[in-house]
Scaffold this motif. Structure first.
Motif, mmCIF file in Angstrom:
data_model
loop_
_atom_site.group_PDB
_atom_site.id
_atom_site.type_symbol
_atom_site.label_atom_id
_atom_site.label_comp_id
_atom_site.label_asym_id
_atom_site.label_seq_id
_atom_site.Cartn_x
_atom_site.Cartn_y
_atom_site.Cartn_z
ATOM 1 N N ALA A 113 -26.481 78.288 -11.194
ATOM 2 C CA ALA A 113 -25.109 78.588 -11.601
ATOM 3 C C ALA A 113 -24.750 77.865 -12.892
ATOM 4 O O ALA A 113 -24.039 78.406 -13.748
ATOM 5 C CB ALA A 113 -24.144 78.193 -10.486
ATOM 6 N N ALA A 114 -25.259 76.636 -13.058
ATOM 7 C CA ALA A 114 -24.998 75.897 -14.294
ATOM 8 C C ALA A 114 -25.621 76.607 -15.487
ATOM 9 O O ALA A 114 -25.009 76.729 -16.553
ATOM 10 C CB ALA A 114 -25.548 74.474 -14.172
ATOM 11 N N LEU A 115 -26.838 77.096 -15.309
ATOM 12 C CA LEU A 115 -27.525 77.804 -16.384
ATOM 13 C C LEU A 115 -26.775 79.082 -16.745
ATOM 14 O O LEU A 115 -26.732 79.478 -17.917
ATOM 15 C CB LEU A 115 -28.958 78.134 -15.952
ATOM 16 C CG LEU A 115 -29.908 78.654 -17.036
ATOM 17 C CD1 LEU A 115 -30.111 77.612 -18.123
ATOM 18 C CD2 LEU A 115 -31.245 79.059 -16.419
ATOM 19 N N ALA A 116 -26.153 79.709 -15.750
ATOM 20 C CA ALA A 116 -25.417 80.955 -15.974
ATOM 21 C C ALA A 116 -23.966 80.707 -16.373
ATOM 22 O O ALA A 116 -23.226 81.657 -16.615
ATOM 23 C CB ALA A 116 -25.458 81.812 -14.710
ATOM 24 N N GLY A 117 -23.553 79.433 -16.417
ATOM 25 C CA GLY A 117 -22.174 79.113 -16.750
ATOM 26 C C GLY A 117 -21.197 79.523 -15.675
ATOM 27 O O GLY A 117 -20.071 79.923 -15.960
ATOM 28 N N ASP A 118 -21.613 79.401 -14.403
ATOM 29 C CA ASP A 118 -20.813 79.929 -13.301
ATOM 30 C C ASP A 118 -20.586 78.879 -12.213
ATOM 31 O O ASP A 118 -20.560 79.195 -11.032
ATOM 32 C CB ASP A 118 -21.522 81.160 -12.713
ATOM 33 C CG ASP A 118 -20.603 81.980 -11.812
ATOM 34 O OD1 ASP A 118 -19.383 81.953 -12.034
ATOM 35 O OD2 ASP A 118 -21.115 82.633 -10.882
ATOM 36 N N LEU A 119 -20.419 77.619 -12.594
ATOM 37 C CA LEU A 119 -20.157 76.566 -11.616
ATOM 38 C C LEU A 119 -18.704 76.626 -11.137
ATOM 39 O O LEU A 119 -17.821 77.096 -11.856
ATOM 40 C CB LEU A 119 -20.426 75.194 -12.234
ATOM 41 C CG LEU A 119 -21.888 74.784 -12.403
ATOM 42 C CD1 LEU A 119 -21.993 73.500 -13.209
ATOM 43 C CD2 LEU A 119 -22.580 74.622 -11.050
ATOM 44 N N PRO A 120 -18.442 76.130 -9.921
ATOM 45 C CA PRO A 120 -17.064 76.059 -9.435
ATOM 46 C C PRO A 120 -16.329 74.896 -10.107
ATOM 47 O O PRO A 120 -16.914 74.181 -10.934
ATOM 48 C CB PRO A 120 -17.256 75.805 -7.943
ATOM 49 C CG PRO A 120 -18.500 74.972 -7.897
ATOM 50 C CD PRO A 120 -19.395 75.548 -8.969
ATOM 51 N N CYS A 121 -15.092 74.666 -9.702
ATOM 52 C CA CYS A 121 -14.322 73.544 -10.262
ATOM 53 C C CYS A 121 -14.740 72.208 -9.634
ATOM 54 O O CYS A 121 -14.903 71.210 -10.321
ATOM 55 C CB CYS A 121 -12.830 73.760 -10.030
ATOM 56 S SG CYS A 121 -11.939 74.216 -11.531
ATOM 57 N N LEU A 122 -14.904 72.213 -8.318
ATOM 58 C CA LEU A 122 -15.249 70.987 -7.593
ATOM 59 C C LEU A 122 -16.550 71.217 -6.850
ATOM 60 O O LEU A 122 -16.726 72.251 -6.197
ATOM 61 C CB LEU A 122 -14.132 70.611 -6.618
ATOM 62 C CG LEU A 122 -14.183 69.207 -6.006
ATOM 63 C CD1 LEU A 122 -14.052 68.142 -7.082
ATOM 64 C CD2 LEU A 122 -13.069 69.047 -4.970
ATOM 65 N N LEU A 123 -17.442 70.242 -6.958
ATOM 66 C CA LEU A 123 -18.809 70.407 -6.469
ATOM 67 C C LEU A 123 -19.177 69.265 -5.532
ATOM 68 O O LEU A 123 -18.899 68.095 -5.804
ATOM 69 C CB LEU A 123 -19.751 70.415 -7.673
ATOM 70 C CG LEU A 123 -21.192 70.841 -7.480
ATOM 71 C CD1 LEU A 123 -21.271 72.301 -7.042
ATOM 72 C CD2 LEU A 123 -21.963 70.639 -8.792
ATOM 73 N N ASP A 124 -19.807 69.615 -4.437
ATOM 74 C CA ASP A 124 -20.333 68.668 -3.457
ATOM 75 C C ASP A 124 -21.826 68.523 -3.718
ATOM 76 O O ASP A 124 -22.524 69.524 -3.899
ATOM 77 C CB ASP A 124 -20.070 69.262 -2.061
ATOM 78 C CG ASP A 124 -20.599 68.425 -0.929
ATOM 79 O OD1 ASP A 124 -20.660 67.200 -1.057
ATOM 80 O OD2 ASP A 124 -20.941 69.026 0.122
ATOM 81 N N PHE A 125 -22.350 67.297 -3.792
ATOM 82 C CA PHE A 125 -23.788 67.128 -4.034
ATOM 83 C C PHE A 125 -24.263 65.797 -3.474
ATOM 84 O O PHE A 125 -23.485 64.851 -3.318
ATOM 85 C CB PHE A 125 -24.125 67.225 -5.533
ATOM 86 C CG PHE A 125 -23.246 66.383 -6.425
ATOM 87 C CD1 PHE A 125 -23.537 65.058 -6.683
ATOM 88 C CD2 PHE A 125 -22.106 66.933 -6.993
ATOM 89 C CE1 PHE A 125 -22.720 64.299 -7.488
ATOM 90 C CE2 PHE A 125 -21.280 66.180 -7.804
ATOM 91 C CZ PHE A 125 -21.588 64.846 -8.058
#
Length: 461
Positions: A113-125
């Motif tokens: 998603a990062a490569l596609a520019g499609d990350l959410p606003c808040l991320l759990d990792f």
């Protein structure tokens, strides 16, 4: 040869495509086991959105804040869903949209998603993945955005975990603990001493004597449950790298994080993994384990090597027979895993104020306790921890976790952007060793692959 970050990200996408063809067990070390999504089901499920607070006809529509989280164990999922519903109900400016992704493919989907520019606003990792995410530019710093009085209330380990290159990027609701859990009835029957503090931990000789004595009991099929049923993944690093460290080895030279060769495949690390293989060969551990409840359900194991998340199940099934035992001292001092899943705001978020508002909601002490009451973890804030003195205080059933966190026994996973390759290669090495592979060869191959990745990425400068 690998050629750097771009190739690494492309490989992540290929990994996702491969999930459409096969499924495998996976685990995140700070959570209960979760199965990989079945073939063809690795795509994100439909989002869950609670209705925002009612507003009159003149009010504007709330701004949607998309949040991704891993599909952890039941108590954790229910807690995050409750946070979303409560937040959406108490205000009308923002509406959180929660999307749960399968554990096993979670990190790969984040990278794609990062490569596609499609990350959410808040991320759990998972905690140690922060450093690669921050280095890759996926996250925006939280420095200066959280009230200092709140930050001062967090455990130092949470702040340390969330900091990279002097900037705070993430906060977690809990820290974690790895330990041995024991069935007191079996330990008493076998005449095994039960340590109650980190200063009184078993030595290697005493630990192996305990395994032999427990294995001799008629009720026992395998003295030690090491949860190989969780499958190859982050669990292998979280759970078994402390074994390396207990023997004096490690995953990488931490003086500058520039090389794994000589450390991961050094004599101390080899001795640690040889010991694990010896326990398997002696019949103390089941390398082909597929069940989750050998310790607390069928009770065919007397000890289990696992983390805090099993406290609810263990305490319910064993009652007063459940004992928490500190990690053994294998010669270089006891060592245990630590770190947690945590939250960060992505650099592509169009509404960072809304993401920050929801993050502040989740780290309120009462919400931290909702989470930790469900997963048995260590509350991340001191004010929350003080409200669970009966569990974590002196004499409490989970006090060993506090002793390990405060006593220098808990060791963070390597603080480097190279962690993604470190954990992947070590997991493959452990898998080979558990299945009878040559210990030195498996570790040397892993170390060489890690060093090559670091070189390909110019030392992750």
């Amino acid at each position: 040869m690998r050629s750097g970050k771009t190739i690494w990200l492309l490989l992540s996408i290929l990994t996702i495509f491969s999930l459409a063809l096969t499924s495998c067990a996976a685990l995140t070390p700070e959570n209960a086991p979760a199965q990989e999504a079945p073939a063809g089901e690795s795509a994100a499920p439909e989002p869950t959105t609670a209705a925002p607070a009612s507003a009159d006809s003149t009010s504007t529509e709330p701004v949607t804040i998309t949040v991704w989280t891993h599909a952890g164990q039941g108590g954790e999922r229910e807690a995050v869903q409750q946070f979303m519903k409560d937040f959406n109900a108490k205000q009308s400016e923002y509406a959180v949209e929660l999307i749960e992704l399968p554990d096993g493919s979670y990190t790969d989907q984040v990278n794609a998603a990062a490569l596609a520019g499609d990350l959410p606003c808040l991320l759990d990792f998972d905690g140690p993945l922060l450093y690669n995410f921050a280095w890759s530019g996926y996250l925006t710093p939280l420095t200066g955005k959280i009230d200092q009085a709140i930050l001062d209330d967090f455990l130092p380990s949470i702040i340390e975990q969330g900091t990279y290159k002097g900037e705070l990027y993430s906060l977690g609701q809990f820290d974690s603990g790895l330990s041995l859990w024991g069935n007191k009835s079996y330990l008493d029957a076998a005449g095994v001493r039960i340590p109650t503090s980190i200063e009184d931990a078993w030595t290697l000789e005493e630990f192996e004597s305990a395994l032999a004595a427990l294995q001799a009991l008629p009720e026992i099929e395998y003295a030690l449950d090491m949860h190989f049923n969780y499958g190859r993944g982050e669990w292998y690093t979280y759970a078994y790298s402390p074994l390396l460290q207990g023997f004096g080895g490690d995953l990488i030279d931490r003086s500058d994080y520039s090389a794994s060769t000589g450390t991961l495949d050094g004599p101390e690390s080899v001795a640690a993994m040889q010991a694990l293989q010896n326990w398997i060969n002696a019949g103390y551990v089941n390398p082909g384990q597929t069940t989750d409840d050998d310790f607390y359900g069928s009770k065919i194991s007397a000890l289990v090597w696992v983390g805090h998340w099993m406290y609810p199940a263990h305490s319910e099934a064993l009652g007063e027979d459940m004992v928490l035992i500190p990690m053994p001292d294998f010669g270089a001092g006891a060592a245990t895993g630590m770190g947690s899943w945590n939250w960060g705001i992505t650099s592509s978020c169009q509404n960072p104020d809304g993401a920050l508002a929801f993050l502040n909601h989740m780290i309120e002490p009462e919400n931290i306790l909702i989470m930790t009451d469900g997963n048995g973890a260590i509350p991340a804030r001191k004010s929350a921890l003080a409200q669970r003195e009966e569990l974590y205080g002196e004499g409490g059933p989970l006090n060993i976790f506090i002793q390990q966190l405060e006593g220098g026994v808990a060791i963070p996973r390597p603080i480097t952007p190279a962690y993604a390759i470190i954990t992947n290669e070590f997991a493959f090495a452990v898998d080979s060793i558990v299945n009878g592979g040559d210990v030195q060869q498996a570790l040397s191959e892993a170390a060489a692959a890690i060093d090559q990745d670091i070189e390909d990425n110019n030392g992750y400068k």
